[in-house]
Design an enzyme around this catalytic site. Structure first.
Site, mmCIF file in Angstrom:
data_model
loop_
_atom_site.group_PDB
_atom_site.id
_atom_site.type_symbol
_atom_site.label_atom_id
_atom_site.label_comp_id
_atom_site.label_asym_id
_atom_site.label_seq_id
_atom_site.Cartn_x
_atom_site.Cartn_y
_atom_site.Cartn_z
ATOM 1 N N ASP A 192 0.654 -1.655 0.221
ATOM 2 C CA ASP A 192 0.057 0.552 -0.099
ATOM 3 C C ASP A 192 0.677 1.466 -0.100
ATOM 4 O O ASP A 192 1.878 0.762 0.772
ATOM 5 C CB ASP A 192 -0.874 -0.130 0.950
ATOM 6 C CG ASP A 192 -2.480 -1.171 0.849
ATOM 7 O OD1 ASP A 192 -2.313 -1.406 0.080
ATOM 8 O OD2 ASP A 192 -3.171 -0.722 2.395
ATOM 9 N N ARG A 221 -6.565 -5.212 -7.682
ATOM 10 C CA ARG A 221 -5.895 -3.941 -7.198
ATOM 11 C C ARG A 221 -4.079 -4.550 -7.613
ATOM 12 O O ARG A 221 -3.261 -4.833 -7.354
ATOM 13 C CB ARG A 221 -5.475 -3.946 -6.042
ATOM 14 C CG ARG A 221 -7.271 -3.505 -5.491
ATOM 15 C CD ARG A 221 -7.228 -2.989 -3.551
ATOM 16 N NE ARG A 221 -8.758 -2.720 -3.580
ATOM 17 C CZ ARG A 221 -8.532 -3.164 -2.179
ATOM 18 N NH1 ARG A 221 -7.661 -3.078 -1.719
ATOM 19 N NH2 ARG A 221 -9.781 -3.193 -1.715
#
Length: 439
Positions: free
Chosen positions: A262, A317
């Site tokens: 992330d 993602r």
């Protein structure tokens, strides 16, 4: 995990690298120094993605002898991170280091009992209208929170500024760890296999969706409010704990994984090169919220480059993008039957996806490569699907007209080293990406 199993997770494909010379030819331009030099002191080459912008990324290359550490266990690794503050440091990781070597039970708060948790919060007993936030400390949820806090303290490792973390050899890495690159500048992470941390104590949220849901914590690596970060030749995998092996409770998957990488909260100038991201669901998130309070710190930042990475057997993602100017080129995406999408087009994102190769199985349409979450124009040129040039935007719009995408990200990447011909990308990337592939 024994050495044989660990090696199985290190390599996603049975492809041999014949000597260091072959690899040098593959990755020419990735590093500023020749391979004859100490790889631990290599720095990111000028022009190699967003992490080369401005002051560039040198990590701990300037470390003196007192700030060069070799570590073989989790305690030693955390101690090496803490030693010397933000003075340049090099941490060499030898072997596979387990952050939870004593297992999940060692992290549980006294009195915590998962069966009691299931009994109290089942939809039949608790319902689906009230979350668990008001539960007292001595309740099953309160004891779960205390257990989760212990795991949080144990498995997170904070990386200081001016640090290089590099694996020695082909079997170096971490199991169950969460690398926190938070509020710092100038970090290099290379040649490591990361087996995703398993959340030992996921939370049941009865109000999440129509049926409730299990929510997990702990990303494998987090770049949070940091700048000039280079992640190179690493392998990120769920390893011995894939979602496919997870049980269901209350009719929902007992999810024990969060993201592999992330990049959030105003992080900026990141290059991810020659990594393998494999066997995972929610893989990479750039920008973690659409909220205006978060957007204020993200606009003008979240500038990230992905090149020569292998994205294999992922659900979604790769990445999902909000706000950032993201350049994704010369990557290879290999899907299986669980494929959801690769690029998530989020709020105010400015994605440039060019010269990438996609290998999709029969029955999976190229229209799924792009997923529109918000109306944000993107550039997608010279991409190949199963060996054929494919206009990803056009095929998406033709098959999913209700989620029409617009072309033109509004900027042109300039921080690139050699751009390989797209038709050659699968062979180049599959041969050179991942941990154990640098000398």
């Amino acid at each position: 995990m024994n050495t044989q199993v660990w090696h199985a997770h290190v390599m996603t494909k049975a492809l041999a690298v014949v000597g260091c010379a072959a690899l040098v030819l593959t990755v020419t331009g990735t590093t500023a120094q020749a391979r004859a030099h100490d790889t631990a002191r290599e720095t990111l080459a000028a022009g190699d993605g967003w992490a080369s912008y401005g002051t560039g990324t040198t990590g701990g290359a300037a470390a003196d002898a007192a700030h060069v550490h070799t570590v073989t266990d989790w305690a030693g690794f955390k101690a090496a991170l803490a030693a010397g503050g933000s003075a340049p440091k090099i941490i060499k990781v030898k072997g596979a280091i387990d952050a939870v070597s004593e297992g999940c039970d060692s992290l549980a708060a006294p009195g915590y009992d998962f069966d009691a948790y299931l009994a109290k919060y089942s939809p039949e007993a608790w319902g689906l209208d009230t979350d668990l936030s008001a539960e007292p400390d001595d309740s099953p949820e309160g004891l779960r929170r205390a257990s989760a806090a212990q795991q949080d303290q144990t498995i997170k490792a904070n990386v200081p500024a001016n640090t290089t973390i590099i694996g020695i050899g082909r079997d170096a890495g971490f199991k169950g760890a969460s690398l926190q690159i938070k509020g710092v500048d100038n970090v290099i992470v290379r040649n490591l296999t990361f087996e995703s941390p398993v959340d030992c104590f996921p939370q049941w949220d009865p109000t999440d969706g129509d049926k409730g849901n299990w929510n997990s914590e702990y990303d494998t690596a987090v770049v949070y409010g940091s700048s000039h970060v280079w992640l190179d030749h690493n392998t990120f995998t769920d390893g011995s704990h894939p979602d496919s092996a997870a049980p269901t409770y209350f009719g929902m998957l007992y999810q024990q994984h969060d993201g592999e990488l992330d990049i959030v909260r105003g992080a900026n100038h990141v290059t991810a090169s020659w990594n393998v991201f494999t066997e995972h669901d929610k893989t990479i998130l750039i920008g973690n919220s659409d909220s205006e309070s978060t957007a204020a710190g993200d606009r003008g930042k979240l500038k990230v480059t992905f090149h020569h990475n292998l994205f294999s057997n992922l659900v979604e993602r790769a990445p999902r993008v909000r706000f950032g100017q993201v350049d994704s080129y010369n990557n290879h995406f290999v899907a299986n039957g669980d494929y959801g999408y690769s690029f998530g087009i989020g709020k105010e994102s400015q994605l440039v996806a060019e010269h990438n190769a996609f290998t999709l199985p029969a029955g999976i349409s190229a229209a799924k490569v792009l997923k529109r979450w918000n109306v944000s124009p993107l550039t997608a040129a010279d991409n190949y699907v199963n060996g054929k040039p494919t206009d990803l935007i056009a095929v998406h719009n033709a098959e999913i007209p209700a989620e029409t995408l617009e072309s033109g990200a509004g900027w042109t990447p300039t921080l690139r080293t050699k751009v390989d011909p797209t038709k050659k990308v699968p062979a180049i990337v599959d041969r050179g990406a991942g941990a154990g592939r640098i000398c």
